[in-house]
Design a protein around this motif. Structure first.
Motif, PDB file in Angstrom:
ATOM      1  N   TRP A 109       0.833  -1.198   0.000  1.00 52.23           N
ATOM      2  CA  TRP A 109       0.000   0.000   0.000  1.00 52.23           C
ATOM      3  C   TRP A 109       0.875   1.257   0.000  1.00 52.23           C
ATOM      4  N   ARG A 110       1.908   1.244   0.824  1.00 49.85           N
ATOM      5  CA  ARG A 110       2.807   2.401   0.881  1.00 49.85           C
ATOM      6  C   ARG A 110       3.503   2.602  -0.470  1.00 49.85           C
ATOM      7  N   THR A 111       3.862   1.502  -1.139  1.00 53.01           N
ATOM      8  CA  THR A 111       4.510   1.619  -2.450  1.00 53.01           C
ATOM      9  C   THR A 111       3.548   2.209  -3.470  1.00 53.01           C
ATOM     10  N   LEU A 112       2.306   1.745  -3.460  1.00 54.39           N
ATOM     11  CA  LEU A 112       1.312   2.251  -4.405  1.00 54.39           C
ATOM     12  C   LEU A 112       1.044   3.738  -4.170  1.00 54.39           C
ATOM     13  N   ARG A 113       0.970   4.139  -2.932  1.00 51.26           N
ATOM     14  CA  ARG A 113       0.755   5.546  -2.629  1.00 51.26           C
ATOM     15  C   ARG A 113       1.995   6.383  -2.993  1.00 51.26           C
ATOM     16  N   ARG A 116       1.796   7.610  -6.311  1.00 51.02           N
ATOM     17  CA  ARG A 116       0.673   8.537  -6.465  1.00 51.02           C
ATOM     18  C   ARG A 116      -0.536   7.864  -7.113  1.00 51.02           C
ATOM     19  N   ILE A 117      -0.729   6.613  -6.752  1.00 48.92           N
ATOM     20  CA  ILE A 117      -1.936   5.897  -7.157  1.00 48.92           C
ATOM     21  C   ILE A 117      -3.022   6.236  -6.155  1.00 48.92           C
ATOM     22  N   GLY A 118      -4.197   6.596  -6.630  1.00 48.49           N
ATOM     23  CA  GLY A 118      -5.293   6.969  -5.747  1.00 48.49           C
ATOM     24  C   GLY A 118      -5.717   5.839  -4.834  1.00 48.49           C
ATOM     25  N   SER A 119      -6.463   6.149  -3.801  1.00 49.61           N
ATOM     26  CA  SER A 119      -6.841   5.153  -2.799  1.00 49.61           C
ATOM     27  C   SER A 119      -7.700   4.047  -3.403  1.00 49.61           C
ATOM     28  N   GLY A 120      -8.580   4.404  -4.360  1.00 50.16           N
ATOM     29  CA  GLY A 120      -9.410   3.384  -4.991  1.00 50.16           C
ATOM     30  C   GLY A 120      -8.586   2.407  -5.803  1.00 50.16           C
ATOM     31  N   GLY A 121      -7.689   2.919  -6.630  1.00 44.88           N
ATOM     32  CA  GLY A 121      -6.812   2.065  -7.413  1.00 44.88           C
ATOM     33  C   GLY A 121      -5.899   1.232  -6.532  1.00 44.88           C
ATOM     34  N   SER A 122      -5.387   1.828  -5.464  1.00 44.42           N
ATOM     35  CA  SER A 122      -4.527   1.092  -4.534  1.00 44.42           C
ATOM     36  C   SER A 122      -5.295  -0.033  -3.856  1.00 44.42           C
ATOM     37  N   ALA A 123      -6.546   0.226  -3.521  1.00 44.37           N
ATOM     38  CA  ALA A 123      -7.347  -0.795  -2.841  1.00 44.37           C
ATOM     39  C   ALA A 123      -7.604  -1.992  -3.746  1.00 44.37           C
ATOM     40  N   VAL A 124      -7.948  -1.740  -5.001  1.00 46.45           N
ATOM     41  CA  VAL A 124      -8.188  -2.835  -5.938  1.00 46.45           C
ATOM     42  C   VAL A 124      -6.902  -3.608  -6.210  1.00 46.45           C
ATOM     43  N   ALA A 125      -5.782  -2.890  -6.339  1.00 45.86           N
ATOM     44  CA  ALA A 125      -4.484  -3.548  -6.536  1.00 45.86           C
ATOM     45  C   ALA A 125      -4.142  -4.427  -5.337  1.00 45.86           C
ATOM     46  N   LEU A 126      -4.455  -3.946  -4.147  1.00 48.47           N
ATOM     47  CA  LEU A 126      -4.205  -4.714  -2.936  1.00 48.47           C
ATOM     48  C   LEU A 126      -5.028  -5.997  -2.920  1.00 48.47           C
ATOM     49  N   LEU A 127      -6.289  -5.896  -3.331  1.00 46.24           N
ATOM     50  CA  LEU A 127      -7.152  -7.076  -3.380  1.00 46.24           C
ATOM     51  C   LEU A 127      -6.649  -8.070  -4.420  1.00 46.24           C
ATOM     52  N   ALA A 128      -6.187  -7.557  -5.559  1.00 42.23           N
ATOM     53  CA  ALA A 128      -5.636  -8.434  -6.593  1.00 42.23           C
ATOM     54  C   ALA A 128      -4.406  -9.175  -6.056  1.00 42.23           C
ATOM     55  N   TRP A 129      -3.579  -8.474  -5.294  1.00 42.21           N
ATOM     56  CA  TRP A 129      -2.405  -9.111  -4.698  1.00 42.21           C
ATOM     57  C   TRP A 129      -2.810 -10.233  -3.746  1.00 42.21           C
ATOM     58  N   ALA A 130      -3.795  -9.970  -2.897  1.00 45.28           N
ATOM     59  CA  ALA A 130      -4.222 -10.978  -1.922  1.00 45.28           C
ATOM     60  C   ALA A 130      -4.797 -12.212  -2.610  1.00 45.28           C
ATOM     61  N   VAL A 131      -5.586 -12.006  -3.665  1.00 42.71           N
ATOM     62  CA  VAL A 131      -6.182 -13.140  -4.377  1.00 42.71           C
ATOM     63  C   VAL A 131      -5.109 -13.930  -5.128  1.00 42.71           C
ATOM     64  N   ALA A 132      -4.173 -13.226  -5.763  1.00 44.18           N
ATOM     65  CA  ALA A 132      -3.092 -13.907  -6.478  1.00 44.18           C
ATOM     66  C   ALA A 132      -2.206 -14.685  -5.525  1.00 44.18           C
ATOM     67  N   SER A 324       2.543  -3.011 -12.265  1.00 39.95           N
ATOM     68  CA  SER A 324       1.343  -2.855 -13.111  1.00 39.95           C
ATOM     69  C   SER A 324       0.669  -1.519 -12.855  1.00 39.95           C
ATOM     70  N   ALA A 325       0.494  -1.189 -11.572  1.00 40.66           N
ATOM     71  CA  ALA A 325      -0.177   0.070 -11.225  1.00 40.66           C
ATOM     72  C   ALA A 325       0.641   1.278 -11.677  1.00 40.66           C
ATOM     73  N   PHE A 326       1.944   1.232 -11.454  1.00 40.40           N
ATOM     74  CA  PHE A 326       2.818   2.346 -11.806  1.00 40.40           C
ATOM     75  C   PHE A 326       2.773   2.633 -13.305  1.00 40.40           C
ATOM     76  N   HIS A 327       2.897   1.585 -14.119  1.00 41.39           N
ATOM     77  CA  HIS A 327       2.966   1.795 -15.564  1.00 41.39           C
ATOM     78  C   HIS A 327       1.590   1.981 -16.191  1.00 41.39           C
ATOM     79  N   SER A 328       0.552   1.412 -15.583  1.00 39.84           N
ATOM     80  CA  SER A 328      -0.806   1.670 -16.088  1.00 39.84           C
ATOM     81  C   SER A 328      -1.155   3.145 -15.941  1.00 39.84           C
ATOM     82  N   ALA A 329      -0.742   3.747 -14.831  1.00 38.55           N
ATOM     83  CA  ALA A 329      -1.022   5.166 -14.601  1.00 38.55           C
ATOM     84  C   ALA A 329      -0.278   6.067 -15.588  1.00 38.55           C
ATOM     85  N   ARG A 330       0.806   5.565 -16.181  1.00 43.86           N
ATOM     86  CA  ARG A 330       1.584   6.360 -17.137  1.00 43.86           C
ATOM     87  C   ARG A 330       1.058   6.237 -18.569  1.00 43.86           C
TER      88      ARG A 330
END
Length: 572
Positions: A109-113, A116-132, A324-330
């Motif tokens: 979460w700290r890395t995603l923030r 500068r990934i928003g809280s919504g995007g960070s939350a979904v990324a976190l859930l994807a990590w847990a499921v994977a 994924s989150a970092f480069h998707s945002a770019r």
């Protein structure tokens, strides 16, 4: 609704709700019950340390390798587990596991923030990590490595971004001391420190190339020295070489060391993350004419490792999700306001659907441990018969050794368990199970008196000739061929497995009182024919069924078994 926003801004209400929901689901996933049967040989090692006030140097749990040198390279994790188990029971271990995974989630979460990934995007990324992470989401010493690797990734990415912003980000001696102590602790917790060192090495080399700075190299050398702060010295590192030598049989016979499969639904999230991370990295590279070399090096290397050995999946996912989150945002489409809520809502729905269908039912059972992979009732029977069976040479399946050693030592010593010193046995046992001749040579060669066998769907066709004429082809269980009744007596069986003893090594009266000659697992059709054809009296079958029911208290099939007996009696 801006789901990719500035981390410092105040959360919008829908965004905050999505983040809370994701964190709640993530925490629930981490509370899944423990199923790892290797837990118990770890606990045996911890019990040894507590009892004798020293670390084990040789094997004491088996009769096959008793006295063989063994390095307990995860002793610190084991002591923590043992302390938690004694103070809080199995649920305490579940909470410990969940806490370590939540620590890893916090680092992610700290890395995603940081990106500068928003809280919504960070939350979904976190859930994807847990499921994977579900295929690796069990209680293992590796849990500590997942937490520490996540924290290390965050700190190194933070340093890289500051370097790009011309901020030197110097390390002070206090920070260096904490890092060195962390490296020493990591070495005594789990060998995953090798992945941590590899990660640090990549960043150190690239920092030299970009900035002519040797700070991280010096830190790497210091941490390498800190790894010698362990009870076994350089011997701790020799264990890694042993594991590397044994990778081929591990890859062939142990599920967690096999390659990832697209046909395994539990690994679909991993494949989705792998695809998304490479597409995001490639798209960002093409659109922005470049990408951080750290990402371009680590992603394919860790992807290759994870797809080849499922056991290493957590390290890949910890890197792939933020990449994924970092480069998707770019990406250009990643900056479009209209597509973001739709995409994240779709991802959230898919992940939540997987959670509800696959994981929620198990959480609903509210159990701390899944006993499916340990021979609980077999261990209880062996304990009750230790006056006769104790001290005998037993054979047990690989996955059962840890539990049997923990529950039955010192009355019994196991044939094998999940420790690395037994890796050579994997091929020996596989060869023995190819045909009855090999099996007999194996049992006779080791002088085995007691065989513990798991229930397995292996059958062969055997013709039966009724008295009235004709021929009936029956599917008979494998053990009739591999453990012939003339030499081996079946004295116990249940849903988990069977116990066979070598007839000539035990008192004949004791064997007769316990043997199942007619009522045997996966062979009920043959038992029915034997009684109905008059080869065996019905009373003998009834005696064996009643004895089986007594050995299985609370048996769900008791009523159906009695009805089966009544049906046979009515036709006889």
């Amino acid at each position: 609704m801006r789901l990719f926003g500035e981390p410092g801004r105040k959360f919008a209400r829908p965004e905050r709700l999505l983040a809370v929901l994701c964190w709640g689901v993530v925490a629930a996933i981490f509370l899944l019950p423990i199923s790892n049967p290797d837990l118990f040989w770890h606990l045996s090692a911890a019990r040894f340390i507590v009892s004798f006030r020293k670390l084990p140097q040789t094997d004491w749990l088996s009769w096959t390798l008793e006295g063989k040198p063994w390095t307990d390279f995860e002793w610190l994790s084991q002591l923590i587990w043992y302390a938690v188990l004694k103070s809080s029971g199995m649920w305490g271990l579940v909470v410990l596991k969940a806490s370590l995974f939540c620590g890893g989630a916090w680092g992610l979460w700290r890395t995603l923030r940081l990106y500068r990934i928003g809280s919504g995007g960070s939350a979904v990324a976190l859930l994807a990590w847990a499921v994977a992470l579900v295929p690796a989401q069990d209680l293992r010493p590796e849990n500590f490595s997942i937490f520490l690797f996540s924290l290390e990734w965050f700190l190194l990415e933070k340093r890289r971004l500051r370097r790009e912003a011309a901020d030197p980000d110097r390390l002070n001696w206090k920070e260096i001391s904490w890092i060195a102590l962390g490296a020493a602790a990591w070495t005594n917790l789990h060998p995953g420190y090798v992945y941590g060192f590899s990660l640090l090495g990549v960043y150190a080399l690239l920092e030299i190339w970009r900035h002519r700075s040797w700070t991280l190299v010096r830190l790497l050398v210091l941490c390498a020295g800190a790894t010698l702060l362990n009870p076994y010295g350089i011997g701790m590192h020799r264990v890694l070489l042993t594991h590397m030598r044994d990778l081929e049989p591990l890859h062939e016979y142990i599920n967690e060391w096999m390659e990832a499969s697209i046909f395994n639904p539990w690994q679909w999230a991993f494949w989705g993350v792998l695809l998304a991370s490479f597409l995001a990295l490639l798209g960002s590279f093409l659109q922005n004419h470049g990408a951080p070399l750290e990402h371009m090096i680590l992603l394919p290397v860790l992807a290759l490792s994870a797809s080849t050995y499922v056991r290493t999946l957590p390290y890949f996912v910890l890197v792939a999700i933020p990449v994924s989150a970092f480069h998707s945002a770019r990406l250009r489409w990643g900056r479009r306001e209209g597509i973001k809520p739709v995409l994240l809502t779709a991802c959230w729905g898919a992940l939540l659907g997987f959670f509800c269908l696959k994981l929620a039912p198990e959480l609903g059972r509210r159990r701390a441990f899944i006993p499916q992979f340990v021979p609980e009732h077999i261990a209880q029977y062996l304990q009750s018969e230790r006056a006769v069976l104790g001290g005998r040479k037993i054979y047990n399946p690989w996955a059962w050794g840890g539990y049997l050693g923990y529950q039955l030592s010192p009355s019994y010593r196991v044939f094998q368990d999940g420790r690395y010193i037994f890796h050579p046995f994997l091929r020996v046992v596989e060869k023995a199970t190819r045909n009855p001749e090999n099996h007999k040579k194996f049992l006779d060669g080791y002088g085995i008196d007691v065989v513990l066998a798991s229930r397995t769907n292996q059958f062969f066709t055997m013709p039966v000739y009724p008295k009235g004429g004709g021929k009936v082809k029956l599917l008979r269980p494998y053990y009739l061929d591999f453990l012939p009744q003339v030499e081996w007596a079946l004295i116990y069986w249940g849903p988990q497995g069977q116990i066979f003893v070598r007839r000539k090594r035990f008192p004949q009266r004791w064997v007769r009182e316990r043997e199942f000659r007619i009522f045997r697992p996966d062979d009920l059709r043959a038992a029915q024919l034997l009684v109905m054809e008059g080869y065996v009296p019905a009373v003998r079958l009834r005696e064996e069924v009643e004895r089986y029911i007594r050995l299985q208290p609370g048996l769900p099939e008791e009523k159906s078994l009695r009805l089966w007996l009544k049906k046979i009696a009515s036709k006889n």
